[in-house]
Design an enzyme around this catalytic site. Structure first.
Site, short mmCIF file in Angstrom:
data_model
loop_
_atom_site.label_atom_id
_atom_site.label_comp_id
_atom_site.label_asym_id
_atom_site.label_seq_id
_atom_site.Cartn_x
_atom_site.Cartn_y
_atom_site.Cartn_z
N SER A 295 -4.97 12.67 16.33
CA SER A 295 -3.57 12.87 15.88
C SER A 295 -2.77 13.57 16.97
O SER A 295 -1.81 14.27 16.68
CB SER A 295 -3.53 13.74 14.63
N ASN B 182 -14.02 15.30 21.83
CA ASN B 182 -13.13 15.77 20.77
C ASN B 182 -12.57 17.12 21.17
O ASN B 182 -13.20 17.86 21.94
CB ASN B 182 -13.89 15.89 19.43
N LYS C 280 0.88 -1.18 0.00
CA LYS C 280 0.00 0.00 0.00
C LYS C 280 0.91 1.21 0.00
O LYS C 280 1.81 1.33 0.84
CB LYS C 280 -0.91 0.04 1.22
N MET D 161 -5.88 3.78 18.69
CA MET D 161 -5.77 3.64 17.23
C MET D 161 -5.09 4.84 16.56
O MET D 161 -4.68 4.74 15.41
CB MET D 161 -7.16 3.46 16.62
N THR E 199 -2.27 6.62 17.29
CA THR E 199 -0.81 6.75 17.25
C THR E 199 -0.20 5.73 16.30
O THR E 199 -0.14 4.55 16.59
CB THR E 199 -0.23 6.59 18.67
P1 NAD Z 1 -8.41 13.59 11.01
O1 NAD Z 1 -7.40 14.61 10.62
O2 NAD Z 1 -9.64 13.45 10.20
O3 NAD Z 1 -8.88 13.87 12.53
C1 NAD Z 1 -7.92 14.13 13.53
C2 NAD Z 1 -8.53 13.99 14.90
O4 NAD Z 1 -7.51 14.23 15.88
C3 NAD Z 1 -9.63 15.00 15.18
O5 NAD Z 1 -10.57 14.42 16.06
C4 NAD Z 1 -8.87 16.13 15.90
O6 NAD Z 1 -9.70 16.93 16.72
C5 NAD Z 1 -7.90 15.32 16.71
N1 NAD Z 1 -6.69 16.04 17.11
C6 NAD Z 1 -5.73 16.53 16.29
N2 NAD Z 1 -4.75 17.09 17.02
C7 NAD Z 1 -5.10 16.94 18.33
C8 NAD Z 1 -4.50 17.32 19.53
N3 NAD Z 1 -3.32 17.94 19.56
N4 NAD Z 1 -5.13 17.01 20.67
C9 NAD Z 1 -6.31 16.36 20.66
N5 NAD Z 1 -6.94 15.97 19.53
C10 NAD Z 1 -6.33 16.27 18.37
O7 NAD Z 1 -7.61 12.22 11.14
P2 NAD Z 1 -8.17 10.75 11.01
O8 NAD Z 1 -8.09 10.32 9.59
O9 NAD Z 1 -9.46 10.63 11.73
O10 NAD Z 1 -7.02 9.95 11.78
C11 NAD Z 1 -6.91 10.04 13.19
C12 NAD Z 1 -5.58 9.42 13.61
O11 NAD Z 1 -5.61 8.03 13.28
C13 NAD Z 1 -4.36 10.00 12.89
O12 NAD Z 1 -3.31 10.13 13.81
C14 NAD Z 1 -4.04 8.94 11.85
O13 NAD Z 1 -2.68 8.97 11.48
C15 NAD Z 1 -4.39 7.69 12.63
N6 NAD Z 1 -4.62 6.49 11.81
C16 NAD Z 1 -4.23 5.31 12.35
C17 NAD Z 1 -4.41 4.14 11.63
C18 NAD Z 1 -4.01 2.83 12.23
O14 NAD Z 1 -4.04 1.80 11.53
N7 NAD Z 1 -3.69 2.78 13.49
C19 NAD Z 1 -4.99 4.18 10.35
C20 NAD Z 1 -5.43 5.40 9.84
C21 NAD Z 1 -5.24 6.57 10.60
#
Ligand code: NAD
Length: 328
Positions: A206, A167, A74, A226, A228
């Site tokens: 994030s 959130n 991927k 999930m 991090t």
């Molecule tokens: P997104 O950008 O759509 O949403 C980000 C979320 O994080 C929002 O709820 C925002 O309010 C919150 N946020 C950002 N900075 C913050 C902070 N400093 N303090 C508190 N909250 C904060 O992102 P997404 O697509 O929903 O992804 C969320 C996280 O999941 C990302 O870190 C992404 O990399 C991770 N992710 C993990 C996997 C996995 O397999 N584990 C897969 C996809 C995404």
């Protein structure tokens, strides 16, 4: 299995939604976690780089699942200006599958929807295997793109009677409240300290600092971390790792880019204390052993999850006549 002579299958992003659902993702992800723990499937080292253009972070995750005969990669990452500049998602990825017998290209499949459902499926697999059977209150921290997929998949694992949502900005919470409403489950916007009521807590932000502290978590809770997936990100108090039992998709990622990286760096736990969830699936580890135990799933996201689900998409799309096949 698709034969190389059949040509290269192309499955567009919008077709993926039509041919696989949450249940398909659950089965594929549970199967590949089991294969990893049995030594039948291997993730190769991840590449993730700042490319110095468009503020983008680009990389690839690849691996080979001998049990499912899925070989591929991927490729994609994060382009922070996409939505503002061109209206396409900031997260972009595509999956390439190769014939394990010949190395010939087999399929090119849109990876954005797949990423969301395979990530939610990992969380769901952990809830299914590690949460208390009587878990009834679900907490979720984060209301971004992934959160809706997470909530929907989690709701299918237990008879939840209430959802608590937090959130950073409350403006995004209505998307979670709307989904809760579809399931006729009451939704409450809360502060992190109210998570003491929850039996299962999903963190999907994030954040780069802990949001969920040890005194926000009650005995018996299952934590599903999930968000991090990169060095430096952090969602929970590392102290939770010393009072809970830790599980993960892949130990190598958990200790370097997962939530456990901080507990490892500060010496609160060592690598040997983290259990691959595939061992629980394979009944090689007991998983939760008491109703008071805090269990932690560190879901870092492995390439084999993508490949497993992409293989299902490839087959289903061909069967449904919704794939394009080209000679190559
Ligand atoms: P997104 O950008 O759509 O949403 C980000 C979320 O994080 C929002 O709820 C925002 O309010 C919150 N946020 C950002 N900075 C913050 C902070 N400093 N303090 C508190 N909250 C904060 O992102 P997404 O697509 O929903 O992804 C969320 C996280 O999941 C990302 O870190 C992404 O990399 C991770 N992710 C993990 C996997 C996995 O397999 N584990 C897969 C996809 C995404």
């Amino acid at each position: 299995m698709m034969k190389t002579s059949d040509g290269v299958v192309i499955v567009r992003e919008n077709v993926c939604r039509d041919v696989v659902n949450d249940r398909d993702a659950y089965v594929a992800v549970e199967g590949v976690f089991a294969a990893m723990a049995a030594g039948d499937a291997v993730n190769f080292p991840v590449v993730r780089e700042v490319i110095g253009h468009a503020d983008a972070l680009y990389g690839f995750k690849s691996g080979f699942d001998r049990a499912g005969m899925a070989l591929g990669v991927k490729s994609g990452g994060y382009w922070p200006q996409n939505m503002a500049n061109s209206g396409v998602s900031n997260h972009q990825s595509s999956v390439f599958l190769f014939d394990p017998d010949t190395g010939c290209l087999q399929a090119i499949i849109g990876g954005n929807y797949l990423t969301a459902v395979r990530t939610a499926a990992a969380a769901a697999v952990s809830i299914s295997h590690l949460a208390r059977p009587d878990a009834s209150i679900l907490g979720i921290m984060g209301a971004g793109h992934q959160s809706v997929f997470q909530l929907r998949a989690a709701l299918q694992q237990r008879q939840f009677s209430k959802i608590l949502g937090w959130n950073r900005s409350v403006d995004a919470l209505p998307r979670l409240a709307k989904l809760a409403d579809e399931y006729a489950i009451p939704f409450e916007a809360v502060t992190p300290d109210a998570m003491t009521q929850a039996d299962v807590i999903i963190t999907i932000t994030s954040s780069h600092q802990p949001l969920l502290m040890a005194d926000h978590v009650s005995p018996g809770t299952h934590l599903v971390c999930m968000g991090t997936d990169t060095k430096g990100k952090q969602e929970i108090d590392p102290a939770l790792f010393s009072i809970g039992t830790s599980f993960t998709d892949e130990v190598a990622q958990s200790v370097t880019i997962g939530e456990a990286q901080h507990a490892i760096a500060t010496g609160l736990i060592n690598e040997a204390a983290i259990v691959p969830i595939g061992r629980v699936i394979n009944k090689d580890h007991a998983g939760r052993t008491s109703d008071d135990e805090i269990t932690i799933f560190d879901g870092t996201g492995v390439g084999l999850q993508d490949l497993a689900l992409a293989s299902v998409v490839m087959r289903r799309a061909v069967e449904a006549g919704s794939a394009t096949t080209v000679s190559f």
